[in-house]
Enzyme design. Sequence first.
Site, mmCIF file in Angstrom:
data_model
loop_
_atom_site.group_PDB
_atom_site.id
_atom_site.type_symbol
_atom_site.label_atom_id
_atom_site.label_comp_id
_atom_site.label_asym_id
_atom_site.label_seq_id
_atom_site.Cartn_x
_atom_site.Cartn_y
_atom_site.Cartn_z
ATOM 1 N N LYS A 60 53.714 60.871 69.745
ATOM 2 C CA LYS A 60 54.618 61.497 68.757
ATOM 3 C C LYS A 60 53.971 61.484 67.370
ATOM 4 O O LYS A 60 53.973 62.491 66.660
ATOM 5 C CB LYS A 60 55.927 60.719 68.699
ATOM 6 C CG LYS A 60 56.774 60.964 67.460
ATOM 7 C CD LYS A 60 58.070 60.192 67.447
ATOM 8 C CE LYS A 60 57.961 58.826 66.855
ATOM 9 N NZ LYS A 60 58.006 58.720 65.384
ATOM 10 N N ASN A 61 53.371 60.341 67.006
ATOM 11 C CA ASN A 61 52.879 60.189 65.631
ATOM 12 C C ASN A 61 51.530 60.857 65.392
ATOM 13 O O ASN A 61 51.032 60.839 64.271
ATOM 14 C CB ASN A 61 52.840 58.713 65.252
ATOM 15 C CG ASN A 61 54.254 58.154 65.110
ATOM 16 O OD1 ASN A 61 55.223 58.909 65.083
ATOM 17 N ND2 ASN A 61 54.378 56.847 65.039
ATOM 18 N N ARG A 93 62.312 61.904 58.800
ATOM 19 C CA ARG A 93 61.416 61.411 57.746
ATOM 20 C C ARG A 93 60.087 62.158 57.793
ATOM 21 O O ARG A 93 59.507 62.477 56.773
ATOM 22 C CB ARG A 93 61.245 59.914 57.988
ATOM 23 C CG ARG A 93 59.974 59.309 57.515
ATOM 24 C CD ARG A 93 60.116 58.755 56.170
ATOM 25 N NE ARG A 93 58.804 58.470 55.614
ATOM 26 C CZ ARG A 93 58.590 58.394 54.315
ATOM 27 N NH1 ARG A 93 59.589 58.582 53.485
ATOM 28 N NH2 ARG A 93 57.399 58.126 53.831
ATOM 29 N N CYS A 137 65.477 55.467 55.940
ATOM 30 C CA CYS A 137 66.031 55.437 57.298
ATOM 31 C C CYS A 137 66.350 53.966 57.574
ATOM 32 O O CYS A 137 66.252 53.117 56.700
ATOM 33 C CB CYS A 137 65.004 55.968 58.289
ATOM 34 S SG CYS A 137 63.521 54.991 58.312
ATOM 35 N N ARG A 197 61.554 53.915 52.438
ATOM 36 C CA ARG A 197 60.523 54.924 52.736
ATOM 37 C C ARG A 197 60.188 55.790 51.513
ATOM 38 O O ARG A 197 60.390 56.985 51.494
ATOM 39 C CB ARG A 197 60.930 55.811 53.913
ATOM 40 C CG ARG A 197 61.465 55.101 55.125
ATOM 41 C CD ARG A 197 60.470 54.264 55.898
ATOM 42 N NE ARG A 197 59.442 54.993 56.584
ATOM 43 C CZ ARG A 197 59.575 55.500 57.819
ATOM 44 N NH1 ARG A 197 60.704 55.370 58.443
ATOM 45 N NH2 ARG A 197 58.596 56.147 58.399
ATOM 46 N N ASP A 240 55.233 49.132 64.893
ATOM 47 C CA ASP A 240 56.082 49.851 65.858
ATOM 48 C C ASP A 240 56.257 49.088 67.161
ATOM 49 O O ASP A 240 57.103 49.457 67.975
ATOM 50 C CB ASP A 240 55.510 51.240 66.151
ATOM 51 C CG ASP A 240 55.583 52.127 64.921
ATOM 52 O OD1 ASP A 240 54.898 53.157 64.893
ATOM 53 O OD2 ASP A 240 56.307 51.763 63.976
ATOM 54 N N ILE A 294 55.125 45.340 56.995
ATOM 55 C CA ILE A 294 55.013 46.777 56.689
ATOM 56 C C ILE A 294 56.331 47.356 56.177
ATOM 57 O O ILE A 294 56.346 48.066 55.168
ATOM 58 C CB ILE A 294 54.547 47.574 57.938
ATOM 59 C CG1 ILE A 294 53.238 46.990 58.493
ATOM 60 C CG2 ILE A 294 54.436 49.061 57.628
ATOM 61 C CD1 ILE A 294 52.033 47.173 57.600
ATOM 62 N N ARG A 325 64.266 59.872 70.335
ATOM 63 C CA ARG A 325 63.481 60.414 69.206
ATOM 64 C C ARG A 325 61.990 60.177 69.445
ATOM 65 O O ARG A 325 61.161 60.970 69.016
ATOM 66 C CB ARG A 325 63.871 59.713 67.894
ATOM 67 C CG ARG A 325 65.129 60.199 67.233
ATOM 68 C CD ARG A 325 65.237 59.643 65.835
ATOM 69 N NE ARG A 325 63.978 59.834 65.132
ATOM 70 C CZ ARG A 325 63.507 58.991 64.204
ATOM 71 N NH1 ARG A 325 64.190 57.912 63.876
ATOM 72 N NH2 ARG A 325 62.352 59.218 63.610
HETATM 73 C C1 EPZ Z 1 54.075 56.169 60.025
HETATM 74 O O1 EPZ Z 1 55.148 56.143 59.101
HETATM 75 C C2 EPZ Z 1 54.718 56.265 61.403
HETATM 76 N N1 EPZ Z 1 55.495 57.496 61.502
HETATM 77 C C3 EPZ Z 1 55.649 55.062 61.613
HETATM 78 O O2 EPZ Z 1 56.169 55.159 62.935
HETATM 79 C C4 EPZ Z 1 54.805 53.795 61.500
HETATM 80 O O3 EPZ Z 1 55.664 52.676 61.630
HETATM 81 C C5 EPZ Z 1 54.114 53.751 60.133
HETATM 82 O O4 EPZ Z 1 53.322 54.944 59.961
HETATM 83 C C6 EPZ Z 1 53.204 52.541 59.994
HETATM 84 O O5 EPZ Z 1 52.250 52.539 61.003
HETATM 85 C C7 EPZ Z 1 54.846 58.659 61.776
HETATM 86 O O6 EPZ Z 1 53.635 58.696 61.894
HETATM 87 C C8 EPZ Z 1 55.714 59.876 61.934
HETATM 88 P P1 EPZ Z 1 53.477 54.356 55.946
HETATM 89 P P2 EPZ Z 1 54.853 56.295 57.513
HETATM 90 O O7 EPZ Z 1 53.411 55.427 54.928
HETATM 91 O O8 EPZ Z 1 53.740 57.257 57.311
HETATM 92 C C9 EPZ Z 1 55.339 52.154 52.166
HETATM 93 C C10 EPZ Z 1 57.843 55.130 64.602
HETATM 94 O O9 EPZ Z 1 58.620 54.243 64.992
HETATM 95 N N2 EPZ Z 1 55.069 53.417 51.442
HETATM 96 O O10 EPZ Z 1 52.211 53.787 56.477
HETATM 97 O O11 EPZ Z 1 56.138 56.542 56.828
HETATM 98 C C11 EPZ Z 1 56.500 52.324 53.137
HETATM 99 O O12 EPZ Z 1 57.723 52.129 52.469
HETATM 100 C C12 EPZ Z 1 57.595 55.302 63.112
HETATM 101 O O13 EPZ Z 1 57.213 55.911 65.355
HETATM 102 C C13 EPZ Z 1 55.226 53.442 50.067
HETATM 103 O O14 EPZ Z 1 55.585 52.442 49.441
HETATM 104 O O15 EPZ Z 1 54.352 54.828 57.186
HETATM 105 C C14 EPZ Z 1 56.243 51.250 54.146
HETATM 106 O O16 EPZ Z 1 56.738 50.025 53.645
HETATM 107 C C15 EPZ Z 1 58.407 54.323 62.254
HETATM 108 N N3 EPZ Z 1 54.988 54.608 49.409
HETATM 109 C C16 EPZ Z 1 54.706 51.188 54.210
HETATM 110 O O17 EPZ Z 1 54.236 51.841 53.026
HETATM 111 C C17 EPZ Z 1 54.587 55.742 50.070
HETATM 112 O O18 EPZ Z 1 54.364 56.779 49.406
HETATM 113 C C18 EPZ Z 1 54.111 51.878 55.437
HETATM 114 O O19 EPZ Z 1 54.434 53.215 55.352
HETATM 115 C C19 EPZ Z 1 54.431 55.691 51.471
HETATM 116 C C20 EPZ Z 1 54.673 54.522 52.144
#
Ligand code: EPZ
Length: 415
Positions: free
Chosen positions: A22-23, A92, A116, A121, A304, A326, A396
């Site tokens: 998915k990701n 998201r 979420c 996020r 995850d 995270i 999802r």
């Molecule tokens: C991706 O989310 C994945 N989703 C998530 O999978 C996964 O948990 C996550 O990466 C971490 O591996 C998809 O790929 C669709 P991040 P993403 O930006 O990109 C903070 C699932 O269950 N952050 O690496 O949103 C954020 O708040 C989902 O399949 C900022 O502060 O993750 C979080 O604490 C859930 N500012 C941390 O970084 C930003 O601009 C990690 O977020 C962006 C993120």
Amino acid sequence: MEKFIVTGGVQLNGCVQVSGAKNAALPIMAATLLSHGLTVLHDVPELRDIAMMQNIMKLLGASVVREGHTLVIDTVAVTGTDIPEALMREMRASVFLLGPLLGRFHQVRLSYPGGCAIGPRPINLHIKALEKLGAHIKEGSGYIDAEAKKLVGNEITFDFPSVGATENAMMAAVLAEGTTVIRNAAREPEIVDLQNFFNSMGGRVGGAGTDCIFIRGVKSLHSTEYQIMPDRIEAGTLLIATAMTGGNVIIGNINHACLFSVMDKLQEIGSVIECRGNAIRIKAENLRRGVDIKTLPYPGFPTDLQAPMLSLLTIAKGTSIISETIFENRFKHVDELTRMGAKIKVEGRTAVIRGVDALSGTCVAAPDLRAGGALVLAGLVAAGTTIVDEVYHIDRGYERLEEKLNSLGAIILRK
Ligand code: EPZ
């Protein structure tokens, strides 16, 4: 609302194939908007999030036709750059549209993707990266308006290796003028898949999988046919399920190099794991030792798989500690597991789990995608029957999870 009725006390044995990731599929679908042609994507899983991305793309003018696990996407007629709030709120991952729509149309308006269940996020890192490439971004009254006369390559350094921000930066840079270097980039395998996808369209991207990615902007991207990578999180969930129930399972169609941190922990817990080609065999002993887990950006233990692993540790010997570094709020499965008899104490981003001999089946509700998966796994080992409600969360991100588990000996009814 659909629910799963899970019979406890089963053992998992046999072979199972994982679906496409998915990701990886979500950013790659968004990235097809950067080309004016036909793109064929294979191994795209049938999931609610994928269907939502299809709806958004169709609303923008793309044609997206599903033929089994293949998507045929035609983006010639895409003109839209404005995504309505209702669709943005649904998922998201719609934030992935920022980069490609800016890259192709030099303007985009979308409502703030919002938080979420697992945390607020924010998207500050996405915005910082796009501004570095020349975008002017206004945020206000729940909307983001971005425009750029043209995008010019630049050096981007992330405060945190954000997966989505790295992917958005890559998507905005691939057609920019000149070279972009992204430092402290996320290193997840899904980012390597996005790089390989771009290069299959004539993009010039390198370094994905390391913390430094470079992109040489090109004038255009041509049509391509591409196979999405297998889902390492689904594979990890099935490995953990086997470690919980005991049994002997072979998981096919998975690159085990994406799961070293997970396999290492399962071996510490007591499972025997063997990797052969693109398959992983797990033989789960009945002894499950408690371990400590700290979620980290890749290649650390994936956030995850924190919830499914916490389910396992509720029936491991001794005390285990999980630190979730995270996301701010990713222990929503704890209350439901406690109702099944688990002994867990949460302080901030740390959970202390004291292993119990057995969980007991009861009615629970999936609070989010991965927590829902964790509750299904708990139901497999609980005494009696567990009813997992609100399985739409699970749908999802897991493609027919109950069918995969039932093919290995589970007894799960979707009602
Ligand atoms: C991706 O989310 C994945 N989703 C998530 O999978 C996964 O948990 C996550 O990466 C971490 O591996 C998809 O790929 C669709 P991040 P993403 O930006 O990109 C903070 C699932 O269950 N952050 O690496 O949103 C954020 O708040 C989902 O399949 C900022 O502060 O993750 C979080 O604490 C859930 N500012 C941390 O970084 C930003 O601009 C990690 O977020 C962006 C993120």
